[in-house]
Design a protein around this motif. Structure first.
Motif, PDB file in Angstrom:
ATOM      1  N   VAL A  13      50.370  -1.385  47.426  1.00 38.28           N
ATOM      2  CA  VAL A  13      51.806  -1.477  47.158  1.00 38.28           C
ATOM      3  C   VAL A  13      52.511  -0.193  47.598  1.00 38.28           C
ATOM      4  CG1 VAL A  13      53.546  -1.623  45.337  1.00 38.28           C
ATOM      5  CG2 VAL A  13      51.603  -3.158  45.312  1.00 38.28           C
TER       6      VAL A  13
ATOM      7  N   LEU B 141      50.883  -8.996  45.046  1.00 38.91           N
ATOM      8  CA  LEU B 141      50.627  -7.716  44.394  1.00 38.91           C
ATOM      9  C   LEU B 141      51.769  -7.323  43.469  1.00 38.91           C
ATOM     10  CD1 LEU B 141      48.880  -5.518  47.079  1.00 38.91           C
ATOM     11  CD2 LEU B 141      47.947  -6.464  44.989  1.00 38.91           C
TER      12      LEU B 141
ATOM     13  N   MET C 218      45.220  -2.082  44.220  1.00 33.50           N
ATOM     14  CA  MET C 218      46.548  -2.687  44.105  1.00 33.50           C
ATOM     15  C   MET C 218      47.641  -1.635  44.277  1.00 33.50           C
ATOM     16  SD  MET C 218      48.110  -4.603  40.814  1.00 33.50           S
ATOM     17  CE  MET C 218      47.602  -3.303  39.710  1.00 33.50           C
ATOM     18  N   PHE C 219      47.476  -0.518  43.564  1.00 32.53           N
ATOM     19  CA  PHE C 219      48.507   0.516  43.645  1.00 32.53           C
ATOM     20  C   PHE C 219      48.603   1.100  45.051  1.00 32.53           C
ATOM     21  CE2 PHE C 219      47.474   0.601  39.085  1.00 32.53           C
ATOM     22  CZ  PHE C 219      48.740   0.400  38.580  1.00 32.53           C
TER      23      PHE C 219
ATOM     24  N   THR D 210      50.292  -6.329  35.059  1.00 31.57           N
ATOM     25  CA  THR D 210      49.435  -5.196  34.680  1.00 31.57           C
ATOM     26  C   THR D 210      50.205  -4.238  33.781  1.00 31.57           C
ATOM     27  OG1 THR D 210      48.333  -5.328  36.800  1.00 31.57           O
ATOM     28  CG2 THR D 210      47.991  -3.315  35.552  1.00 31.57           C
TER      29      THR D 210
ATOM     30  N   ARG E  41      51.129  -9.149  40.328  1.00 29.52           N
ATOM     31  CA  ARG E  41      50.029  -8.586  39.557  1.00 29.52           C
ATOM     32  C   ARG E  41      50.418  -7.235  38.947  1.00 29.52           C
ATOM     33  NH1 ARG E  41      45.258  -5.719  38.911  1.00 29.52           N
ATOM     34  NH2 ARG E  41      43.452  -7.005  38.376  1.00 29.52           N
ATOM     35  N   LEU E  42      51.159  -6.465  39.713  1.00 29.38           N
ATOM     36  CA  LEU E  42      51.634  -5.181  39.218  1.00 29.38           C
ATOM     37  C   LEU E  42      52.484  -5.383  37.969  1.00 29.38           C
ATOM     38  CD1 LEU E  42      51.349  -2.311  40.367  1.00 29.38           C
ATOM     39  CD2 LEU E  42      53.616  -2.575  41.349  1.00 29.38           C
TER      40      LEU E  42
END
Lengths: 344, 498
Positions: free
Chosen positions: A319, A153, A315-316, A160, A156-157
């Protein structure tokens, strides 16, 4: 088989290989297993080992990965390979520098990462993301078992936020080459239309590579819970909490908050709840903590999906909850084991 | 009366392993020489009553001390005392008497059965004490001879473990032996005679309900008798776990059950009570279950106390490197010195292969015969006999917070939490709040750990180090209980030899 072992031993002792003991040890461990025996009681121990543990997680991801390959073709294979190679290099380098064994946790991260990416993303972004995630999500904390955030994650963060135009335009309609910018959640945000649930379940809507074939995700998630590799408390409370909060929210603000079943079957919720929120290292270890984690993650998911500029909140929220994990555990432990005064 | 036994928190059910034993008892012939330890089972070491070159006969008391908490020891053969030596099973040296056989058999003096109900309590207790039976059990059997730290009148409950919850089921198999049921029932009646105020609680494996109903029928008039058919779930056989379940009482962790007025025995001990009282037979032959795939035949053997382990070793399969263990596979003591003698409190010896290889790609194999707490092996779905060996089955890795150790812990500790603090050297009073002193050393946390961390060793290390900063059982556990018989606590608790 013994002969092969002896030949291999000779190969290790002479030549270049002796400089890469950590790598040869890992290969030996994979091929021959361990030669160590128990020291004292207990004299006999369980057959589970981390390699098996992580392999079970990979088995659970097979339906999603297979669906990704079916829907998006060779592209999916390339992305998985790039992720494994780039992340693997980082992992091995860190192990060599630290002079510690290579931990198997990466096998799961390396597969999960490409599965949460849009299918048309350039391969170099995949490599950058997985390397960033492995270094800053895991290795700088001290490796597997010490990381606070889920490495996949974190990667990916990073991409993003680092490459927003790529991440919003790289979606594809499954089984075609048509580029689209509209995942079901984006469509809902602009026009409040919901695709039929069957297409959401079998994965013919746009989305990240591994998150669209939701039947496979559910099966994989159930497999993990059944084999006890993942704990049922987080995914179940997470999903129920999303259902609850979106039911409450959509009855008051139907224009903003999508209805419960659509929330459940869209975006990365199922994938995140089954495979990412359940990462034992980055989620609470206390049982009440797991429920708190799931409920709060569900709340944030609904909140972010409805009110933030991003359409995807999973995702947010995971995390964010990863960051809360040490605090949740600390509070639960201090309530469960109230300090008592003892005379010395 | 049959009472439904509740399940403990945590725990793990061991099912269907290779090396489970069959029926029948084999006699092992008299050895030429025996080494009789002067401390066997519960109690202090006793001083020898014999001198070098003195002639002794089988069953003769050769060590006795009525002033300390102890039980007499006997010569197990006819012969001559040839000397004294020190032996060591684990940590402490024990004095022992060496006796050389004169070749004569003591079999002629057959033990006649007599009607015990006509005996006085005094005579029954005398027979129990002088036969050596009172050394059995976790805290001995109380009699008027100081064989335990408490008096017979202090005993409120007697618990008889009829379930073996470990890998091997010795007690269950003992219950199925011919004639053992009669001995068990009579033995229970004898215990009730000398301790009439005590409730007697027997656990029995659910899978042999016919035995349970038979036992219940024989004792149905007894209001003091309770029978609990239960699932064999480790570690319910440990006193610390079974007492809170059956009697709904808190257990003073770190102390023996006698201190709260509870005497614990197992079904094999009851057989010896019967033999001592009814047949007036001293405990010079022990009954040992040979379990594990390392033995040629898995069966009971009747062997003279003091016989060296070499005799047992002879029944180990040839060409197989094995580890011999007395006690359970999870908590037992490894036997490395084959010259050590067999002692009367031992109930089983296991031989399991020292396996240094684990096979090609063993982590990916389906695992039809591999036991695991997780359900990641085919053995969870198919009923093959599972293998037992000493291999670690994986490399040591860092803790990944899988939580298995917490799930199986029977006393509500979070083992990995204590492990992490002890490993980092954080020995502070918060470990006491984390209930580190509740740990009963069942070792189940180490068993299930996928990272192969020796969690339970770290917990005991933590306990040891806490002592240096002033915490131990006497400051943490003791203030919460009113314990009996603490004055007589010169006896060391040998918790492992249950």
């Amino acid at each position: 088989m013994k002969n092969l072992g002896i030949k291999y031993d000779r190969l290790v002792k002479i030549g270049l290989l002796k400089h890469f003991k950590i790598i040869t040890n890992t290969i030996e461990g994979i091929v021959f297993g361990t030669a160590e025996v128990t020291r004292g009681a207990p004299h006999f121990v369980d057959h589970i080992e981390i390699k098996r543990f992580m392999s079970a997680a990979i088995v659970a991801l097979v339906p999603s990965a297979a669906a990704a390959i079916y829907y998006f073709g060779l592209r999916a294979v390339e992305m998985i390979l790039v992720s494994y190679i780039a992340g693997g290099i980082v992992e091995v380098l860190f192990a060599l520098v630290r002079k510690k064994e290579i931990e198997e946790g990466f096998l799961v991260t390396g597969l999960i990462f490409p599965l949460v990416l849009p299918p048309s993303i350039p391969l170099w972004v995949v490599a950058v993301g997985v390397m960033f995630g492995t270094i800053f999500g895991k290795e700088i904390f001290g490796g597997t078992g010490r990381n606070i955030f889920n490495p996949a994650l974190v990667g990916r963060l990073f991409i993003t936020i680092g490459f927003p135009e790529i991440m919003t335009t790289a979606w594809r309609v499954p089984l075609t080459d048509a580029i689209t910018t509209a995942t079901p959640l984006v469509v809902y945000k602009s026009s409040q239309t919901i695709p039929d649930y069957l297409s959401l379940l079998i994965g013919t809507t746009a989305g990240s590579m591994g998150e669209t074939f939701r039947i496979g995700i559910i099966l994989g998630g159930l497999f993990l819970m059944f084999t006890r590799v993942s704990n049922w408390r987080i995914p179940i409370s997470y999903l129920l909490s999303v259902l609850l909060f979106s039911w409450i929210g959509s009855s008051f603000l139907p224009a903003k908050i999508a209805p419960p079943l659509f929330q459940l079957l869209s975006g990365g919720l199922l994938f995140g709840a089954m495979f990412m929120a359940t990462d034992p290292v980055t989620s609470p270890y206390t049982k009440p903590g797991k429920f708190i984690f799931g409920i709060m993650a569900g709340f944030f998911t609904v909140l972010i999906r409805a009110f933030s500029g991003f359409t995807e909140g999973v995702m947010f929220s995971i995390v964010l909850m990863n960051g809360f994990t040490p605090l949740i555990d600390h509070i639960v432990i201090s309530i469960k084991y109230r300090p008592e005064k003892y005379e010395r | 009366m049959i009472v439904k036994g509740k399940r403990s928190v945590g725990g793990y059910r061991f099912k269907n392993f290779e090396g489970e034993f069959g029926r029948g008892i084999t006699e092992i012939p008299h050895p030429d020489e025996v080494i009789i330890p002067l401390m066997q089972g519960y109690g202090n070491e006793v001083p020898p009553l014999v001198k070098r070159d003195e002639h002794v006969s089988a069953g003769q008391i050769i060590g006795r001390d009525d002033d300390t908490v102890s039980t007499p020891v006997h010569s197990s053969i006819n012969g001559k005392v040839t000397g004294f030596k020190k032996i060591r099973y684990t940590d402490n040296d024990i004095n022992a008497v060496v006796i050389k056989s004169d070749g004569t058999s003591d079999k002629t003096a057959a033990h006649k059965e007599s009607d015990w109900t006509t005996l006085s309590n005094e005579e029954i207790e005398k027979r129990l004490y002088t036969s050596g039976v009172t050394a059995l059990g976790r805290s001995g059997i109380p009699t008027r001879y100081r064989s335990s730290v408490i008096e017979t009148s202090d005993v409120e409950h007697i618990i008889i473990h009829g379930i073996d919850d470990g890998v091997y089921r010795t007690s269950t198999s003992m219950l199925l032996e011919d004639g053992s049921m009669k001995k068990l029932i009579e033995g229970i009646k004898i215990l009730n005679r000398i301790m009439p105020k005590a409730g007697i609680h027997v656990t029995v494996d659910k899978s042999i309900m016919n035995v349970a109903t038979q036992m219940d029928a024989a004792l149905q008039d007894a209001s003091w008798f309770n029978l609990y058919p239960m699932e064999a779930r480790y570690p319910q056989g440990l006193d610390e776990v079974i007492i809170p379940i059956l009697l709904k009482r808190e257990y003073p962790y770190g102390y023996i059950p006698a201190h709260i007025g509870i005497s614990t025995l197992n079904v094999r001990d009851i057989q010896f009570i019967y033999e001592a009282v009814v047949q007036n037979k001293p405990l010079i032959e022990c009954l040992i279950a040979l379990c594990g795939p390392g033995f040629e035949n898995n069966q009971w053997v009747r062997v003279r106390v003091g016989t060296s382990l070499q005799v047992i070793e002879e029944s180990v399969k040839a060409n197989k490197s094995v580890r011999l263990i007395t006690g359970t596979l999870l908590t037992g003591v490894p036997l490395t010195d084959m010259s050590l003698p067999v002692e009367r409190s031992w109930g089983s010896i296991a031989a399991i292969p020292e396996e240094t290889g684990s096979g090609f790609f063993s982590f990916a194999a389906p695992g039809f015969k591999k036991d695991s707490y997780t359900r990641t092996f085919a053995s969870s779905f198919l009923n093959f006999k599972k293998t037992v060996d000493t291999n670690l089955h994986g490399e040591e890795r860092s803790c990944i917070f899988c939580g298995y150790c917490e799930d199986v812990c029977p006393v509500g500790i979070i083992p990995h939490l204590i492990y992490r603090n002890v490993e980092r050297g954080k020995i502070e009073d918060f470990l006491v709040s984390y209930k580190i002193f509740n740990c009963i050393g069942c070792n189940l946390c180490t068993y299930v750990c996928p990272s192969k961390i020796r969690v339970s060793s770290y917990i005991s290390e933590g306990k040891r180090k806490l002592k240096d900063i002033g915490f131990d059982e006497s400051t943490v556990i003791l203030p919460n209980f009113k314990l009996k018989g603490l004055a007589a606590i010169e006896v060391t608790d040998k918790g492992a030899s249950k």
